[in-house]
Design a protein around this motif. Sequence first.
Motif, PDB file in Angstrom:
ATOM      1  N   HIS A  11      39.302  27.102  39.508  1.00 55.87           N
ATOM      2  CA  HIS A  11      39.473  26.150  38.406  1.00 55.87           C
ATOM      3  C   HIS A  11      38.417  26.352  37.313  1.00 55.87           C
ATOM      4  O   HIS A  11      37.798  25.385  36.836  1.00 55.87           O
ATOM      5  N   LEU A  12      38.211  27.593  36.949  1.00 60.27           N
ATOM      6  CA  LEU A  12      37.236  27.908  35.903  1.00 60.27           C
ATOM      7  C   LEU A  12      37.593  27.191  34.605  1.00 60.27           C
ATOM      8  O   LEU A  12      38.765  27.110  34.225  1.00 60.27           O
ATOM      9  N   GLY A  13      36.579  26.703  33.930  1.00 60.04           N
ATOM     10  CA  GLY A  13      36.783  26.022  32.656  1.00 60.04           C
ATOM     11  C   GLY A  13      37.134  24.561  32.776  1.00 60.04           C
ATOM     12  O   GLY A  13      37.381  23.898  31.760  1.00 60.04           O
ATOM     13  N   GLU A  24      31.086  29.752  36.826  1.00 61.09           N
ATOM     14  CA  GLU A  24      31.689  31.068  36.583  1.00 61.09           C
ATOM     15  C   GLU A  24      30.774  32.186  37.059  1.00 61.09           C
ATOM     16  O   GLU A  24      31.226  33.164  37.688  1.00 61.09           O
ATOM     17  N   ARG A  25      29.484  32.062  36.777  1.00 59.88           N
ATOM     18  CA  ARG A  25      28.542  33.113  37.176  1.00 59.88           C
ATOM     19  C   ARG A  25      28.489  33.288  38.683  1.00 59.88           C
ATOM     20  O   ARG A  25      28.333  34.403  39.194  1.00 59.88           O
ATOM     21  N   ARG A  26      28.608  32.195  39.419  1.00 62.39           N
ATOM     22  CA  ARG A  26      28.570  32.293  40.885  1.00 62.39           C
ATOM     23  C   ARG A  26      29.751  33.120  41.391  1.00 62.39           C
ATOM     24  O   ARG A  26      29.586  33.978  42.269  1.00 62.39           O
ATOM     25  N   ILE A 224      44.676  28.486  55.095  1.00 68.44           N
ATOM     26  CA  ILE A 224      44.537  27.866  53.772  1.00 68.44           C
ATOM     27  C   ILE A 224      43.090  28.089  53.347  1.00 68.44           C
ATOM     28  O   ILE A 224      42.153  27.816  54.090  1.00 68.44           O
ATOM     29  N   LEU A 225      42.909  28.573  52.123  1.00 70.12           N
ATOM     30  CA  LEU A 225      41.668  29.235  51.733  1.00 70.12           C
ATOM     31  C   LEU A 225      40.497  28.336  51.331  1.00 70.12           C
ATOM     32  O   LEU A 225      39.403  28.835  51.094  1.00 70.12           O
ATOM     33  N   GLY A 226      40.694  27.035  51.232  1.00 73.21           N
ATOM     34  CA  GLY A 226      39.597  26.216  50.699  1.00 73.21           C
ATOM     35  C   GLY A 226      39.571  26.314  49.184  1.00 73.21           C
ATOM     36  O   GLY A 226      40.611  26.337  48.531  1.00 73.21           O
ATOM     37  N   ASP A 227      38.378  26.402  48.598  1.00 74.42           N
ATOM     38  CA  ASP A 227      38.308  26.553  47.143  1.00 74.42           C
ATOM     39  C   ASP A 227      36.986  27.169  46.727  1.00 74.42           C
ATOM     40  O   ASP A 227      36.115  27.449  47.554  1.00 74.42           O
ATOM     41  N   TRP A 228      36.859  27.376  45.395  1.00 74.04           N
ATOM     42  CA  TRP A 228      35.614  27.886  44.814  1.00 74.04           C
ATOM     43  C   TRP A 228      35.019  26.866  43.845  1.00 74.04           C
ATOM     44  O   TRP A 228      34.506  27.204  42.797  1.00 74.04           O
ATOM     45  N   ILE A 229      35.121  25.587  44.259  1.00 77.71           N
ATOM     46  CA  ILE A 229      34.474  24.495  43.532  1.00 77.71           C
ATOM     47  C   ILE A 229      33.336  23.933  44.385  1.00 77.71           C
ATOM     48  O   ILE A 229      32.200  23.809  43.932  1.00 77.71           O
ATOM     49  N   ASP A 230      33.648  23.615  45.625  1.00 77.66           N
ATOM     50  CA  ASP A 230      32.659  23.043  46.543  1.00 77.66           C
ATOM     51  C   ASP A 230      32.452  23.898  47.790  1.00 77.66           C
ATOM     52  O   ASP A 230      31.364  23.893  48.382  1.00 77.66           O
TER      53      ASP A 230
END
Length: 254
Positions: A11-13, A24-26, A224-230
């Motif tokens: 959910h970039l941006g 984003e950098r992470r 189910i992959l989880g996310d890249w927020i938390d």
Amino acid sequence: MKNVYFLSDAHLGSLAIDHGRMHERRLVRFLDSIKHKAAAIYLLGDMFDFWYEYKYVVPRGYTRFLGKLSELTDMGVEIHYFTGNHDIWAYNYLEQECGVILHTQPLTTEIYGKVFFLAHGDGLGDPDRKFKMLRAVFHNRFCQVLFSAIHPRWSMWFGQHWAKHSRLKHMKREEPAYMGENREHLVLFTKKYMQTHSNVDCFIYGHRHIELDLQLTKKARVIILGDWIDQFTYVVFDGEHLFMSEYVEGESQP
């Protein structure tokens, strides 16, 4: 043999996520850490919080992420990008400029001798009529043409704030926890799909923002992959073993 990686839902941006540039950098640092180990990377949807391509205009920002995708594809790494329910409106920019392979539908593919069913997961088994109707509108080509007629100054504002509202709504009530094997929509969809497609070894989805690794039969597994927020979770397949991992800054990645 190089690894194959799967991740989704950055959910970039998103206007609902603080420190968007750090966010984003992470992700970019992770992609950089695996670039020499990866044969392919599958991005299973909603990497952007809102992405809409016009013929000559694309959303502002994301230069680090898009640049890293381009670097990886230039190196020969296959990048498969699946559209989700927040980035439906990807047409050919990512393919032509970044070299990704774009998927707008679920994909069944063989990787190192194993058969995978890959999808973002939205619309698969979910009985929510309101969501189904909204999804149908978003996917309707005539509605897309109408939206494209709006000046980007206003359409992008509308899209970003709609996405923010959606993310805040989920954050306030939190993503529903795993509902159990007999209630989880993606698991129920998978079980039904397996009845006519017994050749699939592993089903991998995004969308739900939960981590799940469930062995359904001796052969078939659903993830189910989880996310890249938390959570910053991803799946690795090395040709023999398939496992979920978490990106931790400073640690060597498998």
